[in-house]
Design an enzyme around this catalytic site. Structure first.
Site, PDB file in Angstrom:
ATOM      1  N   LYS A 204       1.140  -0.913   0.175  1.00  0.00           N
ATOM      2  CA  LYS A 204      -0.001  -0.111  -0.096  1.00  0.00           C
ATOM      3  C   LYS A 204       0.873   0.854  -0.142  1.00  0.00           C
ATOM      4  O   LYS A 204       0.571   1.648  -0.363  1.00  0.00           O
ATOM      5  CB  LYS A 204      -1.264  -0.471   1.432  1.00  0.00           C
ATOM      6  CG  LYS A 204      -2.111   1.146   0.992  1.00  0.00           C
ATOM      7  CD  LYS A 204      -2.706   0.727   2.264  1.00  0.00           C
ATOM      8  CE  LYS A 204      -3.512   2.335   2.380  1.00  0.00           C
ATOM      9  NZ  LYS A 204      -4.826   2.723   3.400  1.00  0.00           N
ATOM     10  N   GLU A 210      10.674  -4.981   4.797  1.00  0.00           N
ATOM     11  CA  GLU A 210      10.874  -6.050   3.732  1.00  0.00           C
ATOM     12  C   GLU A 210      10.456  -6.227   2.545  1.00  0.00           C
ATOM     13  O   GLU A 210      11.055  -7.265   2.457  1.00  0.00           O
ATOM     14  CB  GLU A 210       9.273  -7.018   4.750  1.00  0.00           C
ATOM     15  CG  GLU A 210      10.191  -7.041   6.520  1.00  0.00           C
ATOM     16  CD  GLU A 210       9.174  -6.345   7.456  1.00  0.00           C
ATOM     17  OE1 GLU A 210       8.887  -5.218   6.584  1.00  0.00           O
ATOM     18  OE2 GLU A 210       8.925  -6.387   8.938  1.00  0.00           O
ATOM     19  N   GLY A 263      -5.165  -1.641   4.650  1.00  0.00           N
ATOM     20  CA  GLY A 263      -4.278  -2.394   3.773  1.00  0.00           C
ATOM     21  C   GLY A 263      -5.193  -4.136   4.419  1.00  0.00           C
ATOM     22  O   GLY A 263      -4.768  -4.970   3.096  1.00  0.00           O
ATOM     23  N   ARG A 264      -5.464  -4.501   5.341  1.00  0.00           N
ATOM     24  CA  ARG A 264      -5.888  -5.412   5.894  1.00  0.00           C
ATOM     25  C   ARG A 264      -7.198  -5.972   5.497  1.00  0.00           C
ATOM     26  O   ARG A 264      -7.627  -6.771   5.286  1.00  0.00           O
ATOM     27  CB  ARG A 264      -5.702  -6.283   7.498  1.00  0.00           C
ATOM     28  CG  ARG A 264      -6.744  -4.754   8.021  1.00  0.00           C
ATOM     29  CD  ARG A 264      -6.071  -5.061   9.425  1.00  0.00           C
ATOM     30  NE  ARG A 264      -7.252  -3.960  10.468  1.00  0.00           N
ATOM     31  CZ  ARG A 264      -6.443  -2.670  10.500  1.00  0.00           C
ATOM     32  NH1 ARG A 264      -5.151  -2.498  10.232  1.00  0.00           N
ATOM     33  NH2 ARG A 264      -6.538  -1.611  11.219  1.00  0.00           N
ATOM     34  N   GLU A 349      -5.634  -6.708  14.622  1.00  0.00           N
ATOM     35  CA  GLU A 349      -4.057  -5.119  13.823  1.00  0.00           C
ATOM     36  C   GLU A 349      -5.738  -3.927  14.053  1.00  0.00           C
ATOM     37  O   GLU A 349      -5.661  -3.130  14.464  1.00  0.00           O
ATOM     38  CB  GLU A 349      -4.261  -5.574  12.626  1.00  0.00           C
ATOM     39  CG  GLU A 349      -3.516  -4.641  12.422  1.00  0.00           C
ATOM     40  CD  GLU A 349      -2.291  -4.325  11.278  1.00  0.00           C
ATOM     41  OE1 GLU A 349      -1.008  -5.078  11.417  1.00  0.00           O
ATOM     42  OE2 GLU A 349      -2.502  -4.263   9.663  1.00  0.00           O
ATOM     43  N   HIS A 380      -6.492 -34.153  16.776  1.00  0.00           N
ATOM     44  CA  HIS A 380      -5.475 -34.686  17.720  1.00  0.00           C
ATOM     45  C   HIS A 380      -4.453 -33.915  18.196  1.00  0.00           C
ATOM     46  O   HIS A 380      -2.830 -34.605  18.293  1.00  0.00           O
ATOM     47  CB  HIS A 380      -5.064 -36.009  16.325  1.00  0.00           C
ATOM     48  CG  HIS A 380      -6.280 -36.380  15.841  1.00  0.00           C
ATOM     49  ND1 HIS A 380      -6.328 -37.719  16.497  1.00  0.00           N
ATOM     50  CD2 HIS A 380      -6.782 -36.227  14.759  1.00  0.00           C
ATOM     51  CE1 HIS A 380      -7.239 -38.365  15.800  1.00  0.00           C
ATOM     52  NE2 HIS A 380      -7.636 -37.450  13.943  1.00  0.00           N
ATOM     53  N   LYS A 490       9.442  -1.010  14.309  1.00  0.00           N
ATOM     54  CA  LYS A 490       9.440  -0.447  13.150  1.00  0.00           C
ATOM     55  C   LYS A 490      10.992   0.722  13.017  1.00  0.00           C
ATOM     56  O   LYS A 490      11.645   0.802  12.980  1.00  0.00           O
ATOM     57  CB  LYS A 490       9.388   0.082  11.925  1.00  0.00           C
ATOM     58  CG  LYS A 490       7.590  -0.962  11.972  1.00  0.00           C
ATOM     59  CD  LYS A 490       6.900  -0.222  10.289  1.00  0.00           C
ATOM     60  CE  LYS A 490       6.011  -0.458   9.934  1.00  0.00           C
ATOM     61  NZ  LYS A 490       4.595  -0.599   9.038  1.00  0.00           N
TER      62      LYS A 490
HETATM   63  O1  F6P Z   1       2.833  -3.105   9.830  1.00  0.00           O
HETATM   64  C1  F6P Z   1       1.808  -3.718   9.537  1.00  0.00           C
HETATM   65  C2  F6P Z   1       1.298  -3.159   8.318  1.00  0.00           C
HETATM   66  O2  F6P Z   1       1.488  -1.464   7.945  1.00  0.00           O
HETATM   67  C3  F6P Z   1       0.269  -3.659   7.765  1.00  0.00           C
HETATM   68  O3  F6P Z   1      -1.500  -2.614   8.311  1.00  0.00           O
HETATM   69  C4  F6P Z   1       0.024  -3.687   5.975  1.00  0.00           C
HETATM   70  O4  F6P Z   1      -1.181  -4.955   5.778  1.00  0.00           O
HETATM   71  C5  F6P Z   1       1.346  -4.436   5.980  1.00  0.00           C
HETATM   72  O5  F6P Z   1       2.265  -3.119   7.088  1.00  0.00           O
HETATM   73  C6  F6P Z   1       2.199  -4.308   4.563  1.00  0.00           C
HETATM   74  O6  F6P Z   1       1.956  -2.621   4.331  1.00  0.00           O
HETATM   75  P1  F6P Z   1       2.172  -2.052   2.855  1.00  0.00           P
HETATM   76  O7  F6P Z   1       1.235  -2.608   2.600  1.00  0.00           O
HETATM   77  O8  F6P Z   1       2.065  -1.139   3.352  1.00  0.00           O
HETATM   78  O9  F6P Z   1       3.283  -2.640   3.036  1.00  0.00           O
END
Ligand code: F6P
Length: 517
Positions: A204, A210, A263-264, A349, A380, A490
Site C-alpha cells: 500500500k 521487508e 491494508g488488511r 490488527e 489430535h 519499526k
Molecule cells: O506493519 C503493519 C502494516 O502496515 C499492515 O497494516 C499492512 O498490511 C502491512 O504493514 C504492509 O504494509 P504495506 O502494504 O504498506 O507494505
C-alpha cells in the site's frame, strides 16, 4: 467513527448485560426447543446471476450462550452505540477512520459504497482485468510463474485465496513471499524459472522495508539469471503509484488502489492481482459477488437477524462477560488452512486497541486472540484443551457440504462427521466416576456450514469477517481502521540499524551478542 453514540446509554447497556443471569447451553435448549432455528442464519446468492437457484452458507449460533434477554440487551447496546448510523457512515464514505481522517472504502471494491467510489473501484478493477488478460495472452512473454511480494494485508489475503482456489488448476503458478528472512524468497526462486517469472510487488505504502528489500532481491535474481529487462517483468500494486514509478516500475504496470482502502481490507483491490492472475478475472469477480451478498445482508438486516452483528454479539459476550481471552477457528477444509492467519491480522490488527475513538480508555478487553487451524488435525493436537482444559474458548467450525476432493466419499463423510461431532461433544460433555475421564461440557461453538468452498463462498466469508470486525469495533467504541501499534517496533529497528538512540541494557547486550550496532 462517525455516527452518534451516547456514553451514558452505552454504559447502561453494558451494565444491563453484566447483570443478566447465566444459563447453560442445556438450559437454553430446554427453554427453547426451536433454538437451532431461532439462532441459525443463512446468507445466500444466486448460483448463476439472475437465476432463482441459490447457494450460500448457514451459520448456526445456537450452541453459544446467547439467551433471548442477552440478545435484547445486545440490541440495546448496538442502538446506544449508534450502530445503524455508523454502518451507514461506513458504506456512505464517512470519515470512519477518525485518527487518520479517512473513509474506509473497501466495500466499494465490490459495489457497496457511494456511486463515485464504486465507479472509481470499477475503473481500477477493469484496468487490473486488462493487464491480467494481457499477461495471460502473452503480452509479457510466456509467464508461467509469479512471485508475489508483500507482507501483512498485502500478502495474507492473496495467500489464502490462492491456496484455497487453485487446488485443481492455476493459470499462473503464484508464490506469495512475505518474510524478510531470505529463506522465504529462496524457496520461491527454487520453484520458479526466471525466464517465465513475473514479480508482483504489493505494498500500500511502497515503503515497507521487508517488501522493498525482497523486491530488489527478486529483480537481482532475474538479472543474475539472464533476464535482459528485469524491470519489464514487474507489476506494482499500491496506493502510492508515484512511489512505484520512482522505484522504477513502468506506469503501465502500476495498478493503484485508493488510500481509503486499509491494508488488511485490500484483498479485493489491486492487491488481489496475483489471485486474479492465478484463477482468472471471472473467478475473481465471483469472490466480489460473494462479498457483495454479505454486504447487502449486513446493510439491510437489523438486530439479531444480522449475521455478522450476531457474531459480534457472541464475541462481545465471551470476551467481556465471560472473560474469554481467545477465540478459536477450525476449518474442516484444507482449502481454508490459511483462514486463521488471515483472520488474526483482520481481527487483532483492527481491534487490538486500548482506547476508544475519542481517546478515552476502553471499557473492557478488546479483540480476543484469534487462533486455530484445520480439522481434523487439530483434534489430535490441541482439542484436548478445548474439551478438558481450564480455559473457556468459543470455537468457530467451518465445513463445506460439497467435498473438495475426488477420492472415496468416505473421506468427506468422515471430515463432516468429525466437525459436527466436535461441536456436539463440547456442548454435551460427559460425566464419569473417574475425574480424568469427565468432560464438563457447556462449551460454546458456532458452525459455518458452507454449501461449497468456492470463490463466491470465500468472498462471502471474507466480507462476513470484515463486517463482524467492524460490528465488534462499534460495540466497543473503537476505531478498527488504524494500526499505530505496529509503528514503535519499526522505529526502534531503524534506530538499531543506525546505531543512534538509547537502548535498554538487555537490548544493548543482545545487539552486541548478535553483532549489531
Ligand atoms: O506493519 C503493519 C502494516 O502496515 C499492515 O497494516 C499492512 O498490511 C502491512 O504493514 C504492509 O504494509 P504495506 O502494504 O504498506 O507494505
Amino acid at each position: 467513527m462517525g455516527g452518534t453514540a451516547s456514553e451514558a446509554a452505552v454504559g447502561a447497556a453494558w451494565s444491563a448485560l453484566r447483570g443478566l443471569p447465566h444459563h447453560t447451553l442445556a438450559q437454553l435448549f430446554a427453554a427453547d426447543p426451536a433454538r437451532h432455528e431461532t439462532l441459525t442464519r443463512r446468507i445466500a446468492w444466486p448460483i448463476v446471476p439472475g437465476s432463482d437457484a441459490e447457494a450460500g452458507m448457514l451459520i448456526d449460533f445456537s450452541k453459544t450462550h446467547l439467551s433471548d434477554e442477552a440478545l435484547t440487551a445486545f440490541e440495546a447496546l448496538a442502538e446506544a452505540a449508534g450502530f445503524a448510523a455508523k454502518r451507514e457512515a461506513l458504506f456512505g464514505g464517512g470519515i470512519v477512520n477518525v485518527t487518520e481522517g479517512r473513509a474506509a472504502t473497501h466495500g466499494a471494491l465490490r459495489g457497496s459504497g457511494t456511486p463515485a467510489q464504486v465507479e472509481e473501484a470499477e475503473g481500477l478493477l477493469a484496468r487490473m482485468g486488462m493487464l491480467v488478460e494481457a499477461i495471460h495472452e502473452g503480452a509479457l512473454g510466456a509467464i508461467k510463474h509469479c512471485i508475489a511480494i508483500g507482507i501483512g494485508g498485502s500478502a495474507l489475503g492473496p495467500a489464502l485465496a490462492i491456496d484455497a482456489l487453485t487446488r485443481d488448476l492455476a493459470l499462473v503458478d503464484v508464490h506469495v513471499v512475505s518474510n524478510i528472512d531470505g529463506l522465504a524468497l529462496e524457496q520461491a526462486f527454487a520453484a520458479c524459472d526466471p525466464e517465465t517469472t513475473l514479480i508482483a510487488v504489493a505494498s500500500k505504502t511502497f515503503t515497507t522495508i521487508e517488501t522493498m528489500t525482497n523486491a530488489a532481491s527478486a529483480l537481482k535474481w532475474l538479472a543474475d539469471n539472464g533476464v535482459e529487462d528485469p524491470g519489464g517483468r514487474v507489476v506494482a500494486l499500491t496506493a502510492a503509484p508515484e512511489k512505484a514509478v520512482e522505484w522504477g516500475v513502468d506506469e503501465t504496470r502500476v495498478l493503484p488502489f485508493p488510500e481509503s482502502v486499509g491494508g488488511r481490507y485490500s484483498l479485493f483491490s489491486s492487491i488481489g492481482f496475483p489471485i486474479a492472475l492465478a484463477i482468472g478475472m471471472d473467478e475473481f469477480q465471483e469472490m466480489l459477488a460473494g462479498a457483495k451478498a454479505v454486504d447487502d445482508h449486513f446493510r439491510e438486516t437489523e438486530g439479531r437477524a444480522n449475521a455478522p452483528l450476531l457474531a459480534a454479539f457472541c464475541d462481545q459476550y465471551y470476551s467481556r462477560l465471560r472473560g474469554c481471552q481467545t477465540r478459536a477457528v477450525f476449518a474442516y477444509d484444507e482449502r481454508l488452512a490459511l483462514l486463521p492467519d488471515y483472520l488474526q491480522q483482520l481481527e487483532m490488527e483492527s481491534n487490538g486497541k486500548s482506547v476508544k475513538v475519542d481517546g478515552s480508555p476502553v471499557d473492557g478487553p478488546t479483540a480476543a486472540v484469534t487462533w486455530g487451524g484445520v480439522g481434523t488435525d487439530g483434534q489430535h493436537a490441541v482439542f484436548q484443551l478445548l474439551h478438558q482444559g481450564t480455559h473457556l474458548i468459543p470455537v468457530d467450525f467451518l465445513v463445506s457440504i460439497a467435498p473438495g476432493d475426488e477420492l472415496d466419499p468416505a473421506h468427506h463423510r468422515i471430515l463432516l462427521m468429525n466437525c459436527l461431532a466436535q461441536g456436539a461433544a463440547l456442548m454435551a460433555g460427559k460425566t464419569s466416576d473417574d475425574p480424568a475421564r469427565a468432560y464438563a461440557g457447556d462449551r460454546p461453538s458456532t458452525t459455518f456450514l458452507l454449501d461449497d468452498c468456492d470463490a463466491v463462498t470465500l468472498g462471502a466469508l471474507i466480507a462476513f469477517h470484515e463486517q463482524r470486525t467492524f460490528a465488534n469495533a462499534v460495540l466497543m467504541g473503537i476505531n478498527p481502521f488504524d494500526q499505530f501499534g505496529v509503528e514503535l517496533g519499526k522505529a526502534i529497528a531503524k534506530q538499531i540499524e543506525s546505531g543512534e538512540g538509547e537502548f535498554d541494557p538487555s537490548t544493548k547486550a543482545l545487539m552486541a551478542a548478535a553483532g549489531l550496532g
